[in-house]
Scaffold this active site. Structure first.
Site, PDB file in Angstrom:
ATOM      1  N   ARG A 124       0.815  -1.226   0.000  1.00 46.34           N
ATOM      2  CA  ARG A 124       0.000   0.000   0.000  1.00 46.34           C
ATOM      3  C   ARG A 124       0.839   1.263   0.000  1.00 46.34           C
ATOM      4  NH1 ARG A 124      -3.647  -2.223   4.541  1.00 46.34           N
ATOM      5  NH2 ARG A 124      -2.112  -3.857   4.380  1.00 46.34           N
ATOM      6  N   GLU A 176       3.922  -9.590  15.626  1.00 47.60           N
ATOM      7  CA  GLU A 176       3.331 -10.079  16.868  1.00 47.60           C
ATOM      8  C   GLU A 176       3.684 -11.562  17.062  1.00 47.60           C
ATOM      9  OE1 GLU A 176      -0.798  -9.274  16.941  1.00 47.60           O
ATOM     10  OE2 GLU A 176      -1.037  -9.915  19.021  1.00 47.60           O
TER      11      GLU A 176
HETATM   12  P1  AMP Z   1       3.528  -2.047  11.928  1.00 48.74           P
HETATM   13  O1  AMP Z   1       4.772  -2.670  11.390  1.00 48.74           O
HETATM   14  O2  AMP Z   1       3.019  -2.702  13.155  1.00 48.74           O
HETATM   15  O3  AMP Z   1       3.690  -0.538  12.120  1.00 48.74           O
HETATM   16  O4  AMP Z   1       2.378  -2.263  10.852  1.00 48.74           O
HETATM   17  C1  AMP Z   1       2.294  -1.455   9.719  1.00 48.74           C
HETATM   18  C2  AMP Z   1       1.989  -2.253   8.483  1.00 48.74           C
HETATM   19  O5  AMP Z   1       0.982  -3.239   8.723  1.00 48.74           O
HETATM   20  C3  AMP Z   1       1.483  -1.337   7.398  1.00 48.74           C
HETATM   21  O6  AMP Z   1       2.111  -1.701   6.181  1.00 48.74           O
HETATM   22  C4  AMP Z   1      -0.011  -1.564   7.371  1.00 48.74           C
HETATM   23  O7  AMP Z   1      -0.470  -1.672   6.039  1.00 48.74           O
HETATM   24  C5  AMP Z   1      -0.255  -2.856   8.140  1.00 48.74           C
HETATM   25  N1  AMP Z   1      -1.208  -2.696   9.261  1.00 48.74           N
HETATM   26  C6  AMP Z   1      -0.940  -2.890  10.569  1.00 48.74           C
HETATM   27  N2  AMP Z   1      -2.016  -2.716  11.339  1.00 48.74           N
HETATM   28  C7  AMP Z   1      -3.027  -2.371  10.505  1.00 48.74           C
HETATM   29  C8  AMP Z   1      -4.412  -2.014  10.698  1.00 48.74           C
HETATM   30  N3  AMP Z   1      -4.980  -1.971  11.908  1.00 48.74           N
HETATM   31  N4  AMP Z   1      -5.134  -1.697   9.590  1.00 48.74           N
HETATM   32  C9  AMP Z   1      -4.572  -1.724   8.364  1.00 48.74           C
HETATM   33  N5  AMP Z   1      -3.286  -2.049   8.123  1.00 48.74           N
HETATM   34  C10 AMP Z   1      -2.506  -2.371   9.174  1.00 48.74           C
END
Ligand code: AMP
Length: 168
Positions: free
Chosen positions: A57, A94
């Site tokens: 995205r 996670e």
């Molecule tokens: P993080 O590495 O935990 O910051 O997660 C970010 C990545 O996971 C991004 O590329 C988002 O597209 C996806 N992502 C994580 N949580 C969500 C959420 N609640 N809704 C949509 N996309 C998410």
């Protein structure tokens, strides 16, 4: 304000996750224009040379933003997708780990703005910034459409400026 174009989908892709669905935003001409213009206004185009998007995205927002402000675009991709010599970075999820890759010649010596759709725990963005550094680029800032502030992702990004269009 992009808030009204974001759809909350409970329990996707698994129970307990409230997924922020950007497809209504992308589908709406007004919403898409608002998002890309908002990103263009949030950053100083003189402060970086290239826009980098994180698959998948981050490609949507990153390429449109790069085009709007007259910059080139470089991709960070999932493993095995980039055809030239790559550098990889793994990061914790996670449950388990994930890996991202960048071309070794993507941004040597250039200042880079890194783009993704959403900042949650910050692991993805931190890996993206690290990859830019590892191939000799300078990640001066990052931008996301949505920040989930309670997960404190920006605390993992050090001194790199974080821009967001919408904070939850
Ligand atoms: P993080 O590495 O935990 O910051 O997660 C970010 C990545 O996971 C991004 O590329 C988002 O597209 C996806 N992502 C994580 N949580 C969500 C959420 N609640 N809704 C949509 N996309 C998410």
């Amino acid at each position: 304000m992009i808030e009204k174009y974001i759809r909350d989908v409970p329990d996707f892709p698994k129970e307990g996750i409230l997924f922020k669905d950007i497809t209504p935003l992308l589908k709406s001409p007004e919403g898409l224009a608002l998002a890309i213009s908002g990103m263009a206004e949030a950053v100083d185009p003189d402060s970086f040379d290239l826009v980098c998007g994180i698959e998948s995205r981050g490609f949507i927002f990153g390429t449109a933003l790069a085009h709007k402000i007259g910059k080139g675009f470089i991709p960070i991709r999932k493993p095995g997708k980039l055809p030239w010599k790559t550098t990889s970075q793994s990061y914790d999820l996670e449950y388990g780990t994930d890996t991202l890759e960048i071309h070794e010649d993507a941004c040597s010596g250039q200042r880079v703005l890194v783009v993704d759709d959403l900042l949650a725990t910050g692991g993805t963005m931190a890996a993206g910034l690290e990859l830019v550094r590892r191939v000799g680029g300078d990640p001066i800032a990052c931008i996301v459409a949505i920040e989930l502030a309670m997960l404190k992702g920006r605390e993992r990004l050090g001194d790199v400026a974080v821009h967001t269009l919408m904070t939850v």
